[in-house]
Structures are given as C-alpha cells and as structure tokens.
Design a protein around this motif. Sequence first.
Motif, PDB file in Angstrom:
ATOM      1  N   ASP A   1      -3.771   4.416  -0.732  1.00 33.57           N
ATOM      2  CA  ASP A   1      -2.552   4.370   0.328  1.00 33.57           C
ATOM      3  C   ASP A   1      -1.970   2.828   0.201  1.00 33.57           C
ATOM      4  O   ASP A   1      -2.768   1.941   0.951  1.00 33.57           O
ATOM      5  CB  ASP A   1      -3.100   4.627   1.378  1.00 33.57           C
ATOM      6  CG  ASP A   1      -1.947   4.903   2.727  1.00 33.57           C
ATOM      7  OD1 ASP A   1      -0.972   4.090   2.689  1.00 33.57           O
ATOM      8  OD2 ASP A   1      -2.187   5.505   3.704  1.00 33.57           O
ATOM      9  N   ASN A   2      -0.801   2.714  -0.433  1.00 33.47           N
ATOM     10  CA  ASN A   2      -0.582   1.356  -0.644  1.00 33.47           C
ATOM     11  C   ASN A   2      -0.052   0.663   0.726  1.00 33.47           C
ATOM     12  O   ASN A   2      -0.245  -0.584   0.821  1.00 33.47           O
ATOM     13  CB  ASN A   2       0.746   1.287  -1.603  1.00 33.47           C
ATOM     14  CG  ASN A   2       0.175   1.610  -3.087  1.00 33.47           C
ATOM     15  OD1 ASN A   2      -0.917   1.337  -3.469  1.00 33.47           O
ATOM     16  ND2 ASN A   2       0.872   2.329  -3.869  1.00 33.47           N
ATOM     17  N   ALA A   3       0.339   1.629   1.608  1.00 35.47           N
ATOM     18  CA  ALA A   3       0.942   1.107   2.951  1.00 35.47           C
ATOM     19  C   ALA A   3      -0.329   0.332   3.829  1.00 35.47           C
ATOM     20  O   ALA A   3      -0.126  -0.550   4.381  1.00 35.47           O
ATOM     21  CB  ALA A   3       1.409   1.917   3.607  1.00 35.47           C
ATOM     22  N   LYS A   4      -1.286   1.262   3.401  1.00 34.53           N
ATOM     23  CA  LYS A   4      -2.786   0.510   4.020  1.00 34.53           C
ATOM     24  C   LYS A   4      -3.541  -0.480   3.168  1.00 34.53           C
ATOM     25  O   LYS A   4      -4.628  -0.794   3.552  1.00 34.53           O
ATOM     26  CB  LYS A   4      -3.335   1.727   4.536  1.00 34.53           C
ATOM     27  CG  LYS A   4      -2.782   2.599   5.669  1.00 34.53           C
ATOM     28  CD  LYS A   4      -3.796   3.699   6.001  1.00 34.53           C
ATOM     29  CE  LYS A   4      -3.011   4.457   7.146  1.00 34.53           C
ATOM     30  NZ  LYS A   4      -3.542   5.752   7.675  1.00 34.53           N
ATOM     31  N   ASN A   5      -3.187  -0.411   1.995  1.00 30.58           N
ATOM     32  CA  ASN A   5      -4.028  -1.440   1.092  1.00 30.58           C
ATOM     33  C   ASN A   5      -5.242  -0.992   0.963  1.00 30.58           C
ATOM     34  O   ASN A   5      -6.378  -1.549   0.770  1.00 30.58           O
ATOM     35  CB  ASN A   5      -4.150  -2.993   1.423  1.00 30.58           C
ATOM     36  CG  ASN A   5      -2.729  -3.667   1.276  1.00 30.58           C
ATOM     37  OD1 ASN A   5      -2.144  -3.146   0.379  1.00 30.58           O
ATOM     38  ND2 ASN A   5      -2.680  -4.698   1.861  1.00 30.58           N
TER      39      ASN A   5
END
Length: 120
Positions: A71-75
């Motif tokens: 989840d790139n938005a949440k790293n």
Amino acid sequence: VQLQASGGGLVQAGGSLRLSCAASGSIFRINDMGWYRQAPGKQRELVAVATSGGSTNYADSVKGRFTISRDNAKNTVYLQMNSVKPEDAAVYYCNAEIKLQLYQRPNTYWGQGTLVTVSS
C-alpha cells in the motif's frame, strides 16, 4: 526512518498469517520492499519482494502460498502467508530501499523482525 513489522505469532500448519511492515519518517520515495526470514542456525533468506512498479518475486519455497503486496499510500508492505508449513517457522524481517531526498542514493532499511512459529 523506521520500519515497524507486526503480525507474527503462532499458527497451525496449514493455517494462515498476515504480516505487516510500515515505514515511517522523512521519506522521499520507497523503491523495493521485501520480506526475508531467518530460521535458527540458518542464514537469512529472501522470501518475497515487491517493486515500486508492482512487480513481485518469490522464493521457490513459498510460491503459490505466500503473497506480497504494498500500500504505497501507507508506505506499508504485507505478506499473506497461506498453507503455512513447519519449515516456514522463522523470524521474518521486512526491508525497504528508501530515498530520503530526490538526489540521494537509496539506502536499505530493516525492520526489527517478527517471529512466526508453526505448530504441526
């Protein structure tokens, strides 16, 4: 920068477990994120890696059973472990290749490890 892994624990053989690892801090960009594991008396080995572009690679021993996702938005990187076997028991470490600034080379960071125990 810190990588915080969680989700380890005791799982019955054939069961499932989901590991999570969140990166925090002053991060410009995260390239590869992956999971490694180290069993007692053995060397640390790659389990799975997910690139920033969405590609994934797995160790042969976990193909078809484990799934890595990000989840790139949440790293955050996840490892869904299904059909767990006794030989999957190990300390699992997440790592990430992280750039702190645009013109800096990326560095590799490691999480603290989370223990997976498998009962047969």
